[in-house]
Design an enzyme around this catalytic site. Structure first.
Site, PDB file in Angstrom:
ATOM      1  N   ASP A  36       0.842  -1.190   0.000  1.00  0.00           N
ATOM      2  CA  ASP A  36       0.000   0.000   0.000  1.00  0.00           C
ATOM      3  C   ASP A  36       0.886   1.252   0.000  1.00  0.00           C
ATOM      4  O   ASP A  36       1.870   1.324   0.748  1.00  0.00           O
ATOM      5  CB  ASP A  36      -0.895   0.005   1.247  1.00  0.00           C
ATOM      6  CG  ASP A  36      -1.884   1.137   1.241  1.00  0.00           C
ATOM      7  OD1 ASP A  36      -2.879   1.041   0.497  1.00  0.00           O
ATOM      8  OD2 ASP A  36      -1.680   2.113   1.984  1.00  0.00           O
ATOM      9  N   ILE A  37       0.536   2.217  -0.825  1.00  0.00           N
ATOM     10  CA  ILE A  37       1.284   3.469  -0.891  1.00  0.00           C
ATOM     11  C   ILE A  37       0.922   4.314   0.331  1.00  0.00           C
ATOM     12  O   ILE A  37      -0.259   4.579   0.584  1.00  0.00           O
ATOM     13  CB  ILE A  37       0.968   4.229  -2.194  1.00  0.00           C
ATOM     14  CG1 ILE A  37       1.308   3.368  -3.415  1.00  0.00           C
ATOM     15  CG2 ILE A  37       1.718   5.566  -2.234  1.00  0.00           C
ATOM     16  CD1 ILE A  37       0.819   3.927  -4.732  1.00  0.00           C
ATOM     17  N   GLU A  79      -4.865   2.111  -4.344  1.00  0.00           N
ATOM     18  CA  GLU A  79      -3.414   2.281  -4.273  1.00  0.00           C
ATOM     19  C   GLU A  79      -2.750   1.056  -3.675  1.00  0.00           C
ATOM     20  O   GLU A  79      -1.651   1.126  -3.142  1.00  0.00           O
ATOM     21  CB  GLU A  79      -3.041   3.542  -3.475  1.00  0.00           C
ATOM     22  CG  GLU A  79      -3.206   3.433  -1.987  1.00  0.00           C
ATOM     23  CD  GLU A  79      -4.615   3.739  -1.474  1.00  0.00           C
ATOM     24  OE1 GLU A  79      -4.770   3.766  -0.254  1.00  0.00           O
ATOM     25  OE2 GLU A  79      -5.550   3.946  -2.266  1.00  0.00           O
TER      26      GLU A  79
END
Length: 161
Positions: A36-37, A79
């Site tokens: 996950d960003i 994301e």
């Protein structure tokens, strides 16, 4: 996925189920990375969605550059990316995940007129110890990802029972 050029969630699940069946048949390890960003919403809110899209493309490229051709990368959510590492146990997966995390941390993302530094958090879960099925494996990797986020972001955490 037309933006990042990785498998869509549906196709990723299909391919990963096939790989899980192979792992069960031959008694191989298999590991799931949930990526996950960090603070992606802030990127979109500050710089706009076109820059956010460029960040997604850059992250997908860094992940791809740091896994093997036999591994399976897909876009899981907005994301979030998932990777299945074939014939890989959790200990070796931690090495791969850390290499991905470090590579992205060391990369300047050029997005139009912006140059950004982006970090990711990664959760890991492994077959057969953490789960016997793909849905459970993804869930356990997601739980590990949340622990990485809660303990400061920009880190790798393996699932712990």
């Amino acid at each position: 996925d037309s933006l990042t050029h990785v498998f869509t969630r549906g196709y990723w699940f299909q391919r990963c189920n096939e790989e899980l069946e192979r792992s069960q048949k031959f008694n191989y390890n298999l590991t799931c990375l949930m990526i996950d960003i960090d603070k992606f919403k802030d990127i979109n809110d500050t710089y706009g969605h076109l820059v956010g899209d460029a960040v997604l493309v850059a992250v997908a490229r860094v992940v791809k550059d740091n896994i093997r051709q036999i591994d399976i990368q897909g876009k899981y959510g907005g994301e979030e990316f998932c990777v299945i590492l074939s014939e890989t146990d959790v200990q070796d997966a931690q090495f791969v995940a850390e290499r991905i995390r470090q590579a992205l941390q060391d990369t300047s993302v050029q997005a139009y007129d912006e140059t950004l530094r982006v970090t990711i958090s990664i959760g890991i879960a492994g077959f057969p110890n953490d789960s016997q099925d793909l849905t459970g494996l993804v869930d356990k990797a997601d739980q590990a990802l949340y622990r990485a986020k809660e303990t400061g972001r920009n880190r790798v955490c393996a699932y712990k029972k």
